[in-house]
Design a protein around this motif. Sequence first.
Motif, short mmCIF file in Angstrom:
data_model
loop_
_atom_site.label_atom_id
_atom_site.label_comp_id
_atom_site.label_asym_id
_atom_site.label_seq_id
_atom_site.Cartn_x
_atom_site.Cartn_y
_atom_site.Cartn_z
N ILE A 24 33.90 29.81 43.97
CA ILE A 24 34.07 29.48 42.56
C ILE A 24 32.88 29.90 41.70
CG2 ILE A 24 35.69 27.61 42.99
CD1 ILE A 24 33.38 25.65 42.47
N ALA A 25 31.75 30.17 42.32
CA ALA A 25 30.57 30.54 41.55
C ALA A 25 30.39 32.05 41.44
CB ALA A 25 29.31 29.92 42.17
N GLY A 26 31.27 32.81 42.07
CA GLY A 26 31.18 34.26 41.95
C GLY A 26 31.46 34.69 40.52
N LYS A 27 30.86 35.80 40.11
CA LYS A 27 30.98 36.19 38.70
C LYS A 27 32.42 36.43 38.28
CE LYS A 27 30.13 41.16 39.13
NZ LYS A 27 29.29 42.26 38.68
N TRP A 28 33.25 36.98 39.16
CA TRP A 28 34.63 37.25 38.76
C TRP A 28 35.40 35.94 38.61
CZ3 TRP A 28 33.93 41.57 36.82
CH2 TRP A 28 33.32 42.64 37.48
N SER A 29 35.21 35.01 39.51
CA SER A 29 35.91 33.72 39.42
C SER A 29 35.52 32.98 38.15
CB SER A 29 35.59 32.84 40.63
OG SER A 29 36.11 33.40 41.81
N VAL A 30 34.24 32.98 37.84
CA VAL A 30 33.76 32.31 36.63
C VAL A 30 34.40 32.93 35.40
CG1 VAL A 30 31.72 31.97 35.17
CG2 VAL A 30 31.60 31.49 37.62
N LEU A 31 34.45 34.25 35.33
CA LEU A 31 35.03 34.92 34.17
C LEU A 31 36.52 34.65 34.04
CD1 LEU A 31 33.06 38.27 34.35
CD2 LEU A 31 32.77 36.44 32.68
N VAL A 32 37.24 34.65 35.16
CA VAL A 32 38.68 34.35 35.13
C VAL A 32 38.90 32.93 34.63
CG1 VAL A 32 40.72 33.96 36.58
CG2 VAL A 32 39.38 36.05 36.86
N ILE A 33 38.15 31.99 35.16
CA ILE A 33 38.30 30.59 34.75
C ILE A 33 38.00 30.43 33.27
CG2 ILE A 33 37.31 28.27 35.01
CD1 ILE A 33 37.04 29.01 38.06
N LEU A 41 47.42 33.61 30.78
CA LEU A 41 47.32 35.04 30.48
C LEU A 41 48.05 35.85 31.54
CD1 LEU A 41 43.55 35.30 29.47
CD2 LEU A 41 45.52 35.46 27.94
N ARG A 42 48.47 37.02 31.14
CA ARG A 42 49.06 37.97 32.08
C ARG A 42 47.94 38.70 32.80
NH1 ARG A 42 53.93 41.02 29.06
NH2 ARG A 42 54.36 41.59 31.21
N PHE A 43 48.29 39.31 33.93
CA PHE A 43 47.33 40.05 34.73
C PHE A 43 46.63 41.11 33.87
CE2 PHE A 43 45.93 43.41 37.51
CZ PHE A 43 45.42 42.75 38.62
N GLY A 52 34.76 45.84 33.81
CA GLY A 52 34.21 46.27 35.08
C GLY A 52 34.94 45.77 36.31
N ILE A 53 35.93 44.91 36.16
CA ILE A 53 36.64 44.42 37.34
C ILE A 53 37.75 45.40 37.71
CG2 ILE A 53 38.35 42.98 36.11
CD1 ILE A 53 37.95 40.90 38.41
N SER A 54 37.86 45.67 38.99
CA SER A 54 38.94 46.55 39.45
C SER A 54 40.22 45.75 39.61
CB SER A 54 38.56 47.19 40.80
OG SER A 54 38.55 46.20 41.81
N GLN A 55 41.33 46.44 39.66
CA GLN A 55 42.61 45.78 39.85
C GLN A 55 42.62 45.03 41.18
OE1 GLN A 55 46.04 48.03 38.75
NE2 GLN A 55 47.37 46.97 40.20
N ARG A 56 42.08 45.64 42.21
CA ARG A 56 42.04 45.00 43.54
C ARG A 56 41.18 43.73 43.52
NH1 ARG A 56 39.29 44.52 48.21
NH2 ARG A 56 40.37 44.77 50.18
N MET A 57 40.02 43.79 42.89
CA MET A 57 39.13 42.63 42.85
C MET A 57 39.75 41.50 42.03
SD MET A 57 36.58 41.09 43.96
CE MET A 57 35.83 42.40 44.89
N LEU A 58 40.42 41.84 40.93
CA LEU A 58 41.09 40.81 40.14
C LEU A 58 42.21 40.17 40.95
CD1 LEU A 58 41.49 39.20 37.58
CD2 LEU A 58 42.83 41.12 36.65
N THR A 59 42.97 40.98 41.68
CA THR A 59 44.04 40.44 42.53
C THR A 59 43.47 39.49 43.57
OG1 THR A 59 45.41 42.41 42.21
CG2 THR A 59 45.88 41.06 44.16
N THR A 61 40.60 37.86 43.51
CA THR A 61 40.03 36.70 42.84
C THR A 61 41.13 35.71 42.47
OG1 THR A 61 38.18 38.00 42.00
CG2 THR A 61 38.66 35.93 40.86
N LEU A 62 42.21 36.21 41.88
CA LEU A 62 43.32 35.34 41.49
C LEU A 62 43.96 34.68 42.71
CD1 LEU A 62 44.81 37.55 38.67
CD2 LEU A 62 43.87 35.25 38.38
N ARG A 63 44.12 35.44 43.79
CA ARG A 63 44.69 34.86 45.02
C ARG A 63 43.82 33.73 45.55
NH1 ARG A 63 46.61 40.26 48.26
NH2 ARG A 63 48.40 40.70 46.93
N ASN A 64 42.51 33.95 45.57
CA ASN A 64 41.59 32.91 46.06
C ASN A 64 41.62 31.67 45.16
OD1 ASN A 64 40.68 34.18 48.39
ND2 ASN A 64 39.10 35.31 47.28
N LEU A 65 41.64 31.88 43.85
CA LEU A 65 41.70 30.75 42.93
C LEU A 65 43.02 30.00 43.06
CD1 LEU A 65 40.06 32.36 39.76
CD2 LEU A 65 39.05 30.64 41.28
N GLU A 66 44.09 30.74 43.30
CA GLU A 66 45.39 30.10 43.51
C GLU A 66 45.39 29.32 44.83
OE1 GLU A 66 50.15 31.24 43.50
OE2 GLU A 66 48.68 32.86 43.69
#
Length: 126
Positions: A24-33, A41-43, A52-59, A61-66
């Motif tokens: 949860i403290a990773g930069k991508w998770s923080v930004l998504v939250i 929001l939609r993907f 700077g986030i790639s489609q794969r990294m966003l996918t 990150t969202l899976r882990n948060l879910e």
Amino acid sequence: MEGTEPAIRHTADCMKVSRVLSRIAGKWSVLVIMLLRAQPLRFSDLKYGIEGISQRMLTLTLRNLERDGLVTRTVTPSIPPRVDYELTDLGHSLAEPIQAVGAWAFHNLAEIEAAQTRYDAKAPTP
């Protein structure tokens, strides 16, 4: 303040907490939250909102948060299918402390940068 926070007494507990914090403290998770705290929001909106986030990294990150119960994913049947992401109650409860830490960092940014400059000036070169 005994009794206000759960006691972490065993190494196994520390390891569990450490794993959660690392996700949860990773930069991508923080930004998504932070982006999802106001509205679902939609993907593509998330991808556009996080530079700077790639489609794969966003996918991922969202899976882990879910998986952690912080985000829900809703698929609306259409062509193409519409997928919306939204914070759960648990996710909203995390957004507040993340916001507070962000505000602290912003408030102390100049002091932190000055400390880094002083440290780097005295650090030996390899």
